[in-house]
Scaffold this active site. Structure first.
Site, PDB file in Angstrom:
ATOM      1  N   GLY A  60      33.757  35.740  41.926  1.00 56.88           N
ATOM      2  CA  GLY A  60      34.126  37.271  41.740  1.00 56.88           C
ATOM      3  C   GLY A  60      35.666  37.497  41.430  1.00 56.88           C
ATOM      4  N   GLN A  65      42.825  42.348  41.175  1.00 54.71           N
ATOM      5  CA  GLN A  65      43.623  41.288  41.333  1.00 54.71           C
ATOM      6  C   GLN A  65      44.297  40.757  40.022  1.00 54.71           C
ATOM      7  OE1 GLN A  65      39.525  39.666  42.770  1.00 54.71           O
ATOM      8  NE2 GLN A  65      40.869  38.135  43.727  1.00 54.71           N
ATOM      9  N   CYS A 110      39.350  33.484  48.443  1.00 58.35           N
ATOM     10  CA  CYS A 110      39.947  34.554  47.311  1.00 58.35           C
ATOM     11  C   CYS A 110      40.973  33.852  46.455  1.00 58.35           C
ATOM     12  CB  CYS A 110      40.406  35.743  48.045  1.00 58.35           C
ATOM     13  SG  CYS A 110      41.011  37.083  47.220  1.00 58.35           S
ATOM     14  N   LEU A 111      40.671  34.443  45.036  1.00 51.65           N
ATOM     15  CA  LEU A 111      41.597  33.828  44.189  1.00 51.65           C
ATOM     16  C   LEU A 111      43.032  34.398  44.260  1.00 51.65           C
ATOM     17  CD1 LEU A 111      39.420  34.224  40.943  1.00 51.65           C
ATOM     18  CD2 LEU A 111      40.013  32.006  41.782  1.00 51.65           C
ATOM     19  N   HIS A 153      32.707  41.698  49.113  1.00 58.30           N
ATOM     20  CA  HIS A 153      34.207  41.248  49.209  1.00 58.30           C
ATOM     21  C   HIS A 153      34.850  41.862  47.727  1.00 58.30           C
ATOM     22  CE1 HIS A 153      37.100  37.559  49.425  1.00 58.30           C
ATOM     23  NE2 HIS A 153      37.298  38.090  48.008  1.00 58.30           N
ATOM     24  N   GLU A 154      34.546  41.880  46.581  1.00 55.64           N
ATOM     25  CA  GLU A 154      34.947  42.589  45.598  1.00 55.64           C
ATOM     26  C   GLU A 154      35.216  44.092  45.534  1.00 55.64           C
ATOM     27  OE1 GLU A 154      36.373  40.382  43.765  1.00 55.64           O
ATOM     28  OE2 GLU A 154      35.283  38.815  44.517  1.00 55.64           O
ATOM     29  N   HIS A 157      37.811  44.550  47.742  1.00 52.64           N
ATOM     30  CA  HIS A 157      39.398  44.648  46.894  1.00 52.64           C
ATOM     31  C   HIS A 157      39.358  45.950  46.127  1.00 52.64           C
ATOM     32  CE1 HIS A 157      40.722  40.752  46.887  1.00 52.64           C
ATOM     33  NE2 HIS A 157      39.641  40.288  46.386  1.00 52.64           N
TER      34      HIS A 157
END
Length: 185
Positions: A60, A65, A110-111, A153-154, A157
């Protein structure tokens, strides 16, 4: 093409800022952003491309991000049945959810986070969500397991929330009431 250098890391203020609703029809820039985000996920899961461009694998990616405050995220993963779940969600919302919760026993990653953060992240086990597609079509979907966890999760963000905000600081591995740990079958 989105590369790791385009993904901002924890501490950057954009990750703590609520993203703005997107208007339709999409601008050329917003459409390109959405397509590039989904393509990053596909590329990051292709071992040859990921190695060539030094991409961290992801399932994701939210617009925050890549330092863009738009309510857009992409998901690309398989569900418990091995079916591909791959889409861009624009202006996503959870319209209903289960009482039962779940969490990934090994924790979430997480990225935008370059370190392992141990602890359980409580998530709804099942959700019903609405969002717009790139083409302006409204979608309503039901998700469970890893796709439901990734969606939440996304969405966090887009609201300026990081996954570790949900971890119990005093007891990171404290049992989560009314929950079943998610296990990849």
């Amino acid at each position: 093409m989105i590369l790791m250098e385009h993904i901002i890391r924890e501490g950057h203020p954009t990750l703590r800022t609520r993203a703005e609703e997107v208007t339709f029809p999409l601008s050329v820039e917003d459409r390109q952003l959405a397509e590039d985000m989904l393509q990053y996920l596909k590329n990051s899961q292709d071992s040859e491309i990921a190695e060539k461009y030094n991409l961290r694998g992801g399932i994701g990616l939210a617009a925050n991000q890549v330092n863009c405050l738009k309510r857009i995220f992409a998901l690309h993963l398989t569900d418990d049945a091995g079916e591909l779940v791959s889409f861009v969600a624009i202006n996503p919302k959870i319209v209903s959810h289960s009482v039962e919760q779940t969490y990934i026993e090994s924790g979430e990653g997480c990225l935008s986070v370059d370190r392992a953060i141990p602890g359980y992240v409580p998530r709804y086990a099942r959700i019903t969500a609405k969002f717009m597609t790139i083409d302006g079509e409204e979608k309503k979907i039901r998700l469970k397991g890893l796709p439901a966890i990734a969606f939440q999760h996304e969405l966090d963000h887009l609201n300026g929330i990081m996954f570790y905000d949900h971890i119990n600081e005093k007891e990171p591995f404290a049992p989560i009431p009314n929950s079943t740990p998610f296990e990849r079958v």
